[in-house]
Design a protein around this motif. Structure first.
Motif, mmCIF file in Angstrom:
data_model
loop_
_atom_site.group_PDB
_atom_site.id
_atom_site.type_symbol
_atom_site.label_atom_id
_atom_site.label_comp_id
_atom_site.label_asym_id
_atom_site.label_seq_id
_atom_site.Cartn_x
_atom_site.Cartn_y
_atom_site.Cartn_z
ATOM 1 N N GLY A 16 38.549 38.384 117.656
ATOM 2 C CA GLY A 16 37.703 38.696 116.507
ATOM 3 C C GLY A 16 38.515 39.072 115.274
ATOM 4 O O GLY A 16 38.143 39.987 114.527
ATOM 5 N N ILE A 17 39.615 38.374 115.059
ATOM 6 C CA ILE A 17 40.516 38.654 113.936
ATOM 7 C C ILE A 17 40.197 37.720 112.779
ATOM 8 O O ILE A 17 40.134 36.500 112.943
ATOM 9 N N ASP A 18 39.999 38.299 111.617
ATOM 10 C CA ASP A 18 39.763 37.529 110.398
ATOM 11 C C ASP A 18 41.113 37.178 109.767
ATOM 12 O O ASP A 18 42.028 38.019 109.743
ATOM 13 N N ILE A 19 41.260 35.971 109.271
ATOM 14 C CA ILE A 19 42.514 35.506 108.659
ATOM 15 C C ILE A 19 42.333 35.444 107.154
ATOM 16 O O ILE A 19 41.508 34.677 106.651
ATOM 17 N N LEU A 20 43.094 36.261 106.433
ATOM 18 C CA LEU A 20 43.050 36.260 104.970
ATOM 19 C C LEU A 20 44.371 35.740 104.432
ATOM 20 O O LEU A 20 45.423 36.327 104.673
ATOM 21 N N THR A 21 44.328 34.647 103.673
ATOM 22 C CA THR A 21 45.533 34.151 103.024
ATOM 23 C C THR A 21 45.584 34.670 101.589
ATOM 24 O O THR A 21 44.595 35.195 101.070
ATOM 25 N N MET A 22 46.719 34.484 100.953
ATOM 26 C CA MET A 22 46.879 34.949 99.575
ATOM 27 C C MET A 22 45.926 34.248 98.617
ATOM 28 O O MET A 22 45.686 34.744 97.512
ATOM 29 N N GLN A 23 45.374 33.101 99.036
ATOM 30 C CA GLN A 23 44.429 32.377 98.194
ATOM 31 C C GLN A 23 42.983 32.810 98.411
ATOM 32 O O GLN A 23 42.095 32.395 97.671
ATOM 33 N N ASP A 24 42.770 33.655 99.410
ATOM 34 C CA ASP A 24 41.416 34.127 99.706
ATOM 35 C C ASP A 24 40.995 35.148 98.660
ATOM 36 O O ASP A 24 41.769 36.026 98.280
ATOM 37 N N ALA A 25 39.749 35.070 98.211
ATOM 38 C CA ALA A 25 39.242 36.004 97.195
ATOM 39 C C ALA A 25 39.226 37.440 97.709
ATOM 40 O O ALA A 25 39.257 38.384 96.917
ATOM 41 N N ARG A 26 39.210 37.623 99.026
ATOM 42 C CA ARG A 26 39.175 38.964 99.599
ATOM 43 C C ARG A 26 40.566 39.568 99.770
ATOM 44 O O ARG A 26 40.687 40.740 100.109
ATOM 45 N N TYR A 27 41.602 38.769 99.552
ATOM 46 C CA TYR A 27 42.965 39.291 99.663
ATOM 47 C C TYR A 27 43.200 40.266 98.498
ATOM 48 O O TYR A 27 42.969 39.918 97.338
ATOM 49 N N PRO A 28 43.637 41.491 98.795
ATOM 50 C CA PRO A 28 43.752 42.488 97.717
ATOM 51 C C PRO A 28 44.727 42.068 96.617
ATOM 52 O O PRO A 28 45.901 41.780 96.879
ATOM 53 N N ARG A 29 44.236 42.005 95.381
ATOM 54 C CA ARG A 29 45.115 41.680 94.251
ATOM 55 C C ARG A 29 46.176 42.758 94.067
ATOM 56 O O ARG A 29 47.288 42.488 93.629
ATOM 57 N N TRP A 30 45.793 44.002 94.384
ATOM 58 C CA TRP A 30 46.733 45.117 94.256
ATOM 59 C C TRP A 30 47.970 44.866 95.119
ATOM 60 O O TRP A 30 49.091 45.165 94.729
ATOM 61 N N LEU A 31 47.760 44.304 96.309
ATOM 62 C CA LEU A 31 48.870 43.970 97.201
ATOM 63 C C LEU A 31 49.562 42.687 96.761
ATOM 64 O O LEU A 31 50.791 42.587 96.805
ATOM 65 N N CYS A 32 48.776 41.729 96.311
ATOM 66 C CA CYS A 32 49.324 40.428 95.925
ATOM 67 C C CYS A 32 50.324 40.544 94.782
ATOM 68 O O CYS A 32 51.264 39.750 94.683
ATOM 69 N N ASN A 33 50.141 41.548 93.935
ATOM 70 C CA ASN A 33 50.999 41.709 92.767
ATOM 71 C C ASN A 33 52.226 42.576 93.024
ATOM 72 O O ASN A 33 52.907 42.987 92.084
ATOM 73 N N THR A 34 52.506 42.870 94.298
ATOM 74 C CA THR A 34 53.672 43.686 94.627
ATOM 75 C C THR A 34 54.787 42.819 95.176
ATOM 76 O O THR A 34 54.657 41.603 95.328
ATOM 77 N N TYR A 35 55.888 43.468 95.516
ATOM 78 C CA TYR A 35 57.067 42.759 96.025
ATOM 79 C C TYR A 35 56.793 42.161 97.399
ATOM 80 O O TYR A 35 56.352 42.847 98.312
ATOM 81 N N ALA A 36 57.039 40.874 97.548
ATOM 82 C CA ALA A 36 56.961 40.156 98.831
ATOM 83 C C ALA A 36 55.669 40.409 99.594
ATOM 84 O O ALA A 36 55.701 40.874 100.744
ATOM 85 N N PRO A 37 54.508 40.110 99.012
ATOM 86 C CA PRO A 37 53.257 40.296 99.757
ATOM 87 C C PRO A 37 53.182 39.336 100.939
ATOM 88 O O PRO A 37 53.698 38.210 100.863
ATOM 89 N N PRO A 38 52.586 39.742 102.056
ATOM 90 C CA PRO A 38 52.465 38.847 103.210
ATOM 91 C C PRO A 38 51.622 37.624 102.860
ATOM 92 O O PRO A 38 50.584 37.768 102.213
ATOM 93 N N PRO A 39 52.025 36.444 103.265
ATOM 94 C CA PRO A 39 51.208 35.259 102.981
ATOM 95 C C PRO A 39 49.858 35.312 103.685
ATOM 96 O O PRO A 39 48.881 34.745 103.200
ATOM 97 N N VAL A 40 49.799 36.018 104.815
ATOM 98 C CA VAL A 40 48.555 36.121 105.586
ATOM 99 C C VAL A 40 48.376 37.563 106.063
ATOM 100 O O VAL A 40 49.342 38.217 106.458
ATOM 101 N N LEU A 41 47.135 38.036 106.012
ATOM 102 C CA LEU A 41 46.770 39.298 106.645
ATOM 103 C C LEU A 41 45.819 38.987 107.795
ATOM 104 O O LEU A 41 44.852 38.238 107.629
ATOM 105 N N TYR A 42 46.111 39.558 108.950
ATOM 106 C CA TYR A 42 45.251 39.411 110.128
ATOM 107 C C TYR A 42 44.434 40.695 110.241
ATOM 108 O O TYR A 42 44.986 41.779 110.419
ATOM 109 N N VAL A 43 43.112 40.575 110.130
ATOM 110 C CA VAL A 43 42.252 41.744 109.922
ATOM 111 C C VAL A 43 41.206 41.871 111.017
ATOM 112 O O VAL A 43 40.478 40.911 111.316
ATOM 113 N N LYS A 44 41.131 43.049 111.592
ATOM 114 C CA LYS A 44 39.999 43.425 112.442
ATOM 115 C C LYS A 44 39.150 44.412 111.640
ATOM 116 O O LYS A 44 39.678 45.365 111.072
#
Length: 406
Positions: free
Chosen positions: A75-103
């Motif tokens: 039941g893990i949700d996959i969020l990529t950097m292109q997903d609208a739900r991917y936090p912009r706050w994180l995306c704008n930092t150093y070396a953000p993960p390309p994918v977040l695996y979310v429960k």
């Protein structure tokens, strides 16, 4: 081929540095364009090391189907950097993960203040109390808690958040697996995230790399207790480099667990003793989200009181001798407390939960349905009841009354 697999390909390469992955996305725009780059081009991309370029050139997608299957199973949700739900706050930092695996459901940290609370695993009773209290108060002032969920300060902060009915983001230094009780509770009301695909072999450096993700999700970082060589100081340094606000809890000048926090205060960290001391710094940034208390936030005693078995002494701190006789006498006395007296100490919501559990084991989902209380409320009250000794957790997301209550 689905575009998600190109992101999973990049995410699965744990032997490629996060900085190289970020440089690749920055250069090509997304993982799919990177995959179809001409052979040999990776080594010319600024920020990608020669060793990482060699790994990338293999373009090995063999793990992707297994990752998708395991995410579906857990039941893990996959969020990529292109997903609208991917936090912009994180995306704008150093070396953000390309994918977040979310429960669970990742709170919107772009619009709500998120505060990371960190500290030593060998926290003192004072450190555990402050971590719980600060997290509780920050939630009541409108904040979200970010925690590594490890033993000590991090775990105490997550518990304080849940007891307040708040949302916690648990950031793992491992891939998702079989979750423990705290991780399940966090996922039920907030989110449990990892940058590593399920099935990945855990490496020691994962825990250090996690710092940049936790810091990247946060607007501020509170260090509760930190010895001289604590990993929490490395976390604070990572957060400072990302432009985050740093806070530290003052402690005894001669206590080993205060060496790091005192140093942070000397270096410019704001000393804090309450949740509002932290949240007031973000009032202008989030005027519609932050709730200013009329006075000190009222914190229930069950939040402040940490079970004795959790209060491990800090390193090099002498243990206080304990009288065996007193401990035995206390246990005997506790067994004879009248049941009606025990129940009189519970509030209405806790009594509803006790009734819903009944004489046998009950699934947490059934307790939620029987009581009519919300998920967050039931989970927070279950934590209180467990701390007080009224219930115990059993495998399979089930709870049972302790023997003396039946």
């Amino acid at each position: 081929m689905s575009a998600i697999k190109y992101w999973l390909w990049l995410s699965s390469l744990t032997n490629v540095r996060p900085a190289s992955k970020a440089a690749l996305i920055d250069h090509y725009g997304d993982a799919e364009r990177a995959w179809f780059a001409p052979e040999g081009e990776f080594r010319t991309v600024p920020g990608v090391s020669a060793n990482d370029a060699a790994v990338l050139e293999a373009r090995d997608m063999s793990a992707c189907d297994n990752i998708l299957s395991e995410c579906d199973r857990q039941g893990i949700d996959i969020l990529t950097m292109q997903d609208a739900r991917y936090p912009r706050w994180l995306c704008n930092t150093y070396a953000p993960p390309p994918v977040l695996y979310v429960k669970g459901r990742l709170p919107n940290v772009d619009e709500t203040p998120a505060i990371a609370i960190v500290g030593t695993r060998r926290a003192s009773p004072y450190g555990l109390k402050m971590a719980r209290t600060l997290a509780f108060e920050i939630v009541k002032c409108g904040g979200i808690i970010v925690s590594g969920l490890t033993e000590g300060v991090d775990r105490a902060a997550a518990e304080g958040c849940l007891l307040a009915g708040g949302r916690c983001i648990g950031v793992l230094g491992t891939p998702h697996g079989e979750d423990n009780r705290l991780q399940r509770d966090v996922a039920a009301t907030g989110a449990l995230i990892s940058e590593y695909p399920p099935g990945t072999v855990t490496q020691k450096f994962f825990f250090r790399d996690r710092n940049r993700v936790s810091a990247g999700l946060s607007q501020g970082v509170v260090v509760v207790e930190a010895p001289e060589r604590s990993g929490s100081l490395l976390f604070a340094q990572e957060a400072l480099e990302q432009g985050r606000e740093i806070f530290a809890v003052p402690g005894n000048a001669d206590a080993e667990n205060s060496v790091g926090t005192i140093r942070l205060i000397k270096d410019g960290a704001k000393p804090v003793t309450s949740g509002w001391d932290v949240m007031c710094e973000f009032e202008a940034l989030f005027p519609d989200k932050i709730v200013k208390p009329s006075g000190r936030v009222s914190v229930p005693e069950e939040v402040k009181n940490v079970p004795p078995e959790r209060t491990k002494p800090a390193a090099k701190q002498e243990k206080t001798p304990v009288s065996t006789k007193k401990e035995i006498d206390n246990n005997i006395t506790k067994g004879y407390i009248d049941l009606s007296e025990q129940l009189s100490r519970l509030n209405e919501e806790q009594l509803k939960i006790i009734t819903a559990i009944g004489g046998e084991q009950a699934h947490i989902d059934d307790v939620i349905e029987r009581t009519g209380l919300g998920t967050a409320k039931v989970l927070s009250q279950l934590t209180v009841l467990e701390i007080k000794g009224y219930i115990r957790r059993v495998p399979g997301r089930r709870v049972s009354l302790n023997t003396a209550m039946k």
